[in-house]
Design a protein around this motif. Structure first.
Motif, short mmCIF file in Angstrom:
data_model
loop_
_atom_site.label_atom_id
_atom_site.label_comp_id
_atom_site.label_asym_id
_atom_site.label_seq_id
_atom_site.Cartn_x
_atom_site.Cartn_y
_atom_site.Cartn_z
N UNK A 183 -24.84 27.32 -80.86
CA UNK A 183 -25.16 26.25 -81.94
C UNK A 183 -26.48 25.68 -81.88
N UNK A 184 -27.14 24.90 -82.80
CA UNK A 184 -28.25 24.30 -82.80
C UNK A 184 -28.53 23.40 -81.40
N UNK A 185 -29.75 23.44 -81.10
CA UNK A 185 -30.27 22.67 -79.78
C UNK A 185 -30.84 21.49 -80.29
N UNK A 186 -30.67 20.34 -79.79
CA UNK A 186 -31.46 19.16 -80.28
C UNK A 186 -32.25 18.51 -79.11
N UNK A 187 -33.48 18.15 -79.34
CA UNK A 187 -34.32 17.61 -78.73
C UNK A 187 -34.39 15.98 -78.66
N UNK A 188 -34.31 15.43 -77.50
CA UNK A 188 -34.28 14.06 -77.31
C UNK A 188 -35.20 13.61 -76.66
N UNK A 189 -35.95 12.25 -76.90
CA UNK A 189 -36.93 11.62 -75.94
C UNK A 189 -36.67 10.41 -76.02
N UNK A 190 -37.30 9.49 -75.04
CA UNK A 190 -37.02 8.22 -74.82
C UNK A 190 -37.45 7.59 -76.05
N UNK A 191 -36.88 6.53 -76.70
CA UNK A 191 -37.17 5.70 -77.64
C UNK A 191 -38.61 5.18 -77.87
N UNK A 192 -39.05 4.92 -76.56
CA UNK A 192 -40.49 4.20 -76.29
C UNK A 192 -41.46 5.29 -76.53
N UNK A 193 -41.09 6.51 -76.67
CA UNK A 193 -42.00 7.64 -76.91
C UNK A 193 -41.83 8.36 -78.30
N UNK A 194 -40.99 7.90 -78.90
CA UNK A 194 -40.95 8.60 -80.34
C UNK A 194 -42.01 8.63 -81.25
N UNK A 195 -42.82 7.74 -81.17
CA UNK A 195 -44.04 7.87 -82.28
C UNK A 195 -44.87 9.00 -81.88
N UNK A 196 -45.21 9.25 -80.49
CA UNK A 196 -45.93 9.85 -79.66
C UNK A 196 -45.43 11.39 -80.02
N UNK A 197 -43.91 11.55 -79.91
CA UNK A 197 -43.44 12.73 -79.80
C UNK A 197 -43.39 13.24 -81.31
N UNK A 198 -43.26 12.50 -82.09
CA UNK A 198 -43.20 12.90 -83.53
C UNK A 198 -44.67 13.62 -83.88
N UNK A 199 -45.68 12.92 -83.56
CA UNK A 199 -47.01 13.62 -83.86
C UNK A 199 -46.93 14.97 -83.29
N UNK A 200 -46.45 15.10 -82.01
CA UNK A 200 -46.35 16.66 -81.37
C UNK A 200 -45.42 17.35 -82.29
N UNK A 201 -44.41 16.64 -82.82
CA UNK A 201 -43.57 17.72 -83.52
C UNK A 201 -44.16 18.32 -84.65
N UNK A 202 -44.90 17.38 -85.39
CA UNK A 202 -45.74 17.86 -86.47
C UNK A 202 -46.61 18.88 -86.16
N UNK A 203 -47.53 18.94 -85.04
CA UNK A 203 -48.29 19.86 -84.82
C UNK A 203 -47.56 21.30 -84.49
N UNK A 204 -46.48 20.94 -83.76
CA UNK A 204 -45.49 22.38 -83.34
C UNK A 204 -45.08 23.06 -84.73
N UNK A 205 -44.66 22.21 -85.57
CA UNK A 205 -44.18 22.77 -86.90
C UNK A 205 -45.33 23.86 -87.51
N UNK A 206 -46.47 23.05 -87.52
CA UNK A 206 -47.56 23.87 -88.29
C UNK A 206 -47.87 25.17 -87.38
N UNK A 207 -47.62 25.02 -86.21
CA UNK A 207 -48.07 26.23 -85.45
C UNK A 207 -46.68 27.56 -85.48
N UNK A 208 -45.55 26.78 -85.62
CA UNK A 208 -44.61 27.87 -85.82
C UNK A 208 -44.44 28.41 -87.09
N UNK A 209 -44.96 27.78 -87.97
CA UNK A 209 -45.13 28.39 -89.69
C UNK A 209 -45.97 29.54 -89.59
N UNK A 210 -46.97 29.55 -88.37
CA UNK A 210 -47.98 30.56 -88.65
C UNK A 210 -47.73 31.94 -88.27
#
Length: 75
Positions: free
Chosen positions: A48-75
């Protein structure tokens, strides 16, 4: 006690592990949450799907990395 937030869910485990790796490079502790099997004996057969979780204090920084990774995976 720490609180965690799920920031992404991936059907492809490679993508989940890649995001976890990229988050680690940025100093963000990330954890993978696997689907919970109905019983332990069926775990090997269950996927089934794997979920990635982070500490709530690091969510904002993690979301920025997530968007970078999304563009890398689309290429």
């Amino acid at each position: 006690m720490d609180t965690y937030a799920i920031i992404a869910t991936f059907d492809d485990p490679k993508e989940a592990y890649y995001l976890k790796f990229k988050l680690g490079l940025e100093g963000i502790d990330a954890y993978l949450v696997e689907p919970r099997p109905e019983n332990y004996a069926s775990r090997a057969q269950q996927s089934g799907p794997l979920k990635v979780q982070v500490n709530v204090h690091q969510v904002e920084k993690a979301i920025k990395v997530l968007f970078e990774v999304q563009s890398e995976l689309k290429e």
